[in-house]
Enzyme design. Structure first.
Site, PDB file in Angstrom:
ATOM      1  N   SER A 122      13.733 -20.266 -14.312  1.00 33.66           N
ATOM      2  CA  SER A 122      14.076 -18.972 -13.629  1.00 33.66           C
ATOM      3  C   SER A 122      15.248 -18.253 -13.586  1.00 33.66           C
ATOM      4  O   SER A 122      15.676 -17.075 -12.720  1.00 33.66           O
ATOM      5  CB  SER A 122      13.245 -19.600 -12.221  1.00 33.66           C
TER       6      SER A 122
ATOM      7  N   THR B  28      -7.250  21.378   5.407  1.00 29.11           N
ATOM      8  CA  THR B  28      -7.870  20.123   5.707  1.00 29.11           C
ATOM      9  C   THR B  28      -9.074  20.578   4.449  1.00 29.11           C
ATOM     10  O   THR B  28      -9.316  21.415   3.841  1.00 29.11           O
ATOM     11  CB  THR B  28      -9.500  20.317   6.984  1.00 29.11           C
ATOM     12  N   HIS B  29      -8.995  19.402   3.681  1.00 30.88           N
ATOM     13  CA  HIS B  29      -9.811  20.014   2.277  1.00 30.88           C
ATOM     14  C   HIS B  29      -9.004  20.379   1.508  1.00 30.88           C
ATOM     15  O   HIS B  29      -9.804  21.327   0.627  1.00 30.88           O
ATOM     16  CB  HIS B  29     -11.359  19.884   2.354  1.00 30.88           C
TER      17      HIS B  29
ATOM     18  N   SER C 122      12.687  20.829 -19.238  1.00 27.49           N
ATOM     19  CA  SER C 122      11.979  20.257 -20.006  1.00 27.49           C
ATOM     20  C   SER C 122      12.565  20.526 -21.773  1.00 27.49           C
ATOM     21  O   SER C 122      12.955  21.562 -21.663  1.00 27.49           O
ATOM     22  CB  SER C 122      10.522  21.324 -20.063  1.00 27.49           C
TER      23      SER C 122
ATOM     24  N   LYS D   7      10.848  25.728 -17.314  1.00 32.48           N
ATOM     25  CA  LYS D   7      10.555  24.636 -16.404  1.00 32.48           C
ATOM     26  C   LYS D   7      11.766  24.331 -15.589  1.00 32.48           C
ATOM     27  O   LYS D   7      12.346  23.784 -16.295  1.00 32.48           O
ATOM     28  CB  LYS D   7       9.683  23.359 -17.348  1.00 32.48           C
TER      29      LYS D   7
ATOM     30  N   GLU E 195       7.787  12.982  -8.447  1.00 36.30           N
ATOM     31  CA  GLU E 195       6.760  12.430  -9.170  1.00 36.30           C
ATOM     32  C   GLU E 195       6.628  11.148  -9.799  1.00 36.30           C
ATOM     33  O   GLU E 195       6.095   9.619 -10.052  1.00 36.30           O
ATOM     34  CB  GLU E 195       6.749  13.342 -11.077  1.00 36.30           C
TER      35      GLU E 195
ATOM     36  N   LYS F 170       9.070 -14.654  -7.376  1.00 37.54           N
ATOM     37  CA  LYS F 170      10.463 -13.989  -7.357  1.00 37.54           C
ATOM     38  C   LYS F 170      10.330 -12.717  -8.225  1.00 37.54           C
ATOM     39  O   LYS F 170      11.389 -11.261  -7.435  1.00 37.54           O
ATOM     40  CB  LYS F 170      11.625 -14.676  -7.713  1.00 37.54           C
TER      41      LYS F 170
HETATM   42  N1  ARG Z   1      12.494 -22.583  -9.492  1.00 32.92           N
HETATM   43  C1  ARG Z   1      11.691 -23.856  -8.875  1.00 32.92           C
HETATM   44  C2  ARG Z   1      10.931 -21.454  -7.933  1.00 32.92           C
HETATM   45  O1  ARG Z   1      11.858 -20.779  -8.233  1.00 32.92           O
HETATM   46  C3  ARG Z   1      12.679 -24.270  -7.676  1.00 32.92           C
HETATM   47  C4  ARG Z   1      11.713 -25.219  -7.395  1.00 32.92           C
HETATM   48  C5  ARG Z   1      11.543 -26.167  -7.945  1.00 32.92           C
HETATM   49  N2  ARG Z   1      10.562 -27.343  -7.461  1.00 32.92           N
HETATM   50  C6  ARG Z   1      10.499 -27.826  -8.097  1.00 32.92           C
HETATM   51  N3  ARG Z   1       9.155 -29.487  -7.459  1.00 32.92           N
HETATM   52  N4  ARG Z   1      10.676 -27.585  -9.436  1.00 32.92           N
HETATM   53  O2  ARG Z   1      10.440 -22.286  -7.254  1.00 32.92           O
END
Ligand code: ARG
Length: 466
Positions: A30, A162-163, A284, A290, A297, A332
């Site tokens: 990660s 409204t509407h 555009s 434009k 948007e 995350k």
């Molecule tokens: N990278 C892990 C996470 O984002 C950290 C915790 C990992 N814990 C484990 N027991 N492998 O959750």
């Protein structure tokens, strides 16, 4: 990042006899995204080491070496010189391994009495708390802009819908104060989510707590939490705060998307109610005339991905038994993306809204065209003793004549109007004007210009309170 370390380099490598498959290593890592948590990981580690020294698990000297080492690592990260390694999996093990490289034995003691499970739960809460504070400020900045325009346009007449059909005249300021109410609730939701988030999971360790004489209240205090979380199993597995936050973010994005939709309509040639300054639009490549409202948007479009993250996080959690599971690593990216897009959308709006140019003649004309004072005529007749249902019928006939002859009610002759009801007198023209119509809605929450100004003052006072 390097990927080819020997198996023995893994902090958990003791019981393994073969090294991790190269693809699995990359698949499970990660660090590519959670390195964003590094400053909070370091903050958490400093608090943990400080507490360990206070309870006698580390010496003061060890604590000093750890804190200095971590601060040096933070500087390295900030300078872009940290040697991130995929084989060290995540931000936590990268920082810890680097610490041991730098300070030796004491670095190996940092992880005493904790686990990456309580560590990551702590890091994410610390990070999100700081982001929520910044987001609350950005909502406030947008509110200031909205209230400023509301005050400036307290007397500007526009059709209320409204509407999406012309209903009754309102002031542009009143319309913008409706936006402010949405944002005021949004700010409250963020503050509310922050309250529940602000507890420290540190000390829950892997899932069951730890045998060391730790002081959880102390680390909570050092990290600015209101106190420690109650149950160790819940502490490492709970991601409610992430879901609550993403729900609050979704509501904000829904609001910004509704505002965007209105801005886009208003900026069209068909409505022509406002001008968006050029710096918030693009052209555009093929149609020279434009000027596209790209910012609203895009904000309207971004609402979709934030709603998606909410559903993603709910689904992430729904099948998980207690306590920590690797699934949680997937919390995350949706959170980071939610924060980044919410922040960007709020920032764009906060910059853009104060620069809106309201075309007051056009909005007034539009209110005039839609028989928006028909209800006022009905109310006038009621005040003259005509039952409301009859008044409704009478005004309907007058509107019919207006449609057939291309005139507003205020443009008809008194005799013509009296043809619909004898109760109509010369004073009727006071209620048929747009200004008379809005001024008559003179109560809290009403569209009268003096009510709009008073509401602006109240809204500002709330902003000042925090
Ligand atoms: N990278 C892990 C996470 O984002 C950290 C915790 C990992 N814990 C484990 N027991 N492998 O959750």
């Amino acid at each position: 990042m390097s990927t080819s370390e020997a198996k023995t380099e893994k902090p958990w490598g003791g019981r393994f006899t073969e090294s991790t498959d190269a693809f699995v290593e990359a698949f499970t890592a990660s660090v590519a995204f959670d390195r964003r948590l590094a400053p909070y990981d370091i903050q958490g580690s400093i608090a943990h080491a400080t507490m360990l020294a206070e309870v006698g698990v580390l010496t003061g000297e060890e604590r000093g070496a750890i804190v200095d080492g971590l601060n040096a690592i933070l500087a390295e990260i900030e300078a872009g010189q940290f040697p991130w390694s995929v084989s060290l999996e995540d931000v936590h093990m990268n920082v810890e391994a680097r610490l041991t490289d730098r300070i030796g034995l004491a670095g190996k003691k940092l992880h005493t009495g904790r686990s990456r499970n309580d560590q990551v739960a702590t890091d994410v809460r610390l990070w999100l708390r700081a982001e929520i504070d910044a987001l609350i400020n950005e909502v406030k900045r947008l509110q200031e802009g909205v209230i400023g325009v509301a005050e400036r346009e307290a007397e500007s007449i526009m059709p209320g819908f409204t509407h999406l059909q012309t209903a009754q005249p309102v002031t542009f300021g009143h319309h913008l104060l409706a936006w402010n109410e949405m944002l005021e609730r949004d700010r409250g939701r963020l503050a509310d989510c922050r309250k529940r988030l602000n507890r420290s999971p540190l000390g829950a360790a892997a899932l069951a707590g730890t045998t060391y004489p730790i002081d959880r209240a102390r680390t909570a205090q050092l990290l600015g939490f209101d106190g420690p979380t109650e149950n160790s199993l819940d502490s490492v597995s709970d991601r409610d705060f992430a879901i609550e936050f993403t729900a609050a973010a979704s509501v904000i994005m829904m609001h910004l998307s509704r505002m965007s939709e209105e801005l886009i309509l208003w900026a069209s040639a068909q409505f022509n109610f406002i001008d968006l300054p050029d710096r918030f639009c693009t052209g555009s490549s093929i149609m020279p005339q434009k000027k596209n409202p790209d910012v609203p948007e895009l904000v309207r479009g971004k609402s979709g991905r934030v709603f998606g993250h909410l559903i993603g996080l709910l689904t992430l959690m729904k099948g998980q038994p207690l306590a920590y599971n690797k699934d949680n690593q997937e919390d995350k990216e949706p959170l980071f993306d939610t924060v980044d897009n919410l922040f960007g959308s709020l920032r764009a709006f906060a910059d853009m809204v104060p620069a809106l140019i309201v075309k007051r003649e056009v909005t007034r004309e539009a209110a005039m065209r839609g028989f928006s004072t028909a209800t006022d005529l009905a109310d006038y007749l009621v005040r003259k003793g005509v039952p409301f249902r009859d008044a409704h019928e009478i005004v309907g006939s007058a509107v019919r004549l207006g449609v057939d002859t291309g005139r507003d009610l205020s443009e008809m002759k008194l005799d013509e109007l009296r043809g619909f009801s004898e109760a109509i007198g010369a004073d009727v023209f006071e209620v048929l004007t747009l200004e008379g119509s809005v001024a008559a809605r003179d109560h809290i929450g009403g569209t009268a210009p003096n009510q709009v100004r008073a509401a602006c003052a109240r809204a500002r006072a709330l902003l000042g309170e925090g």
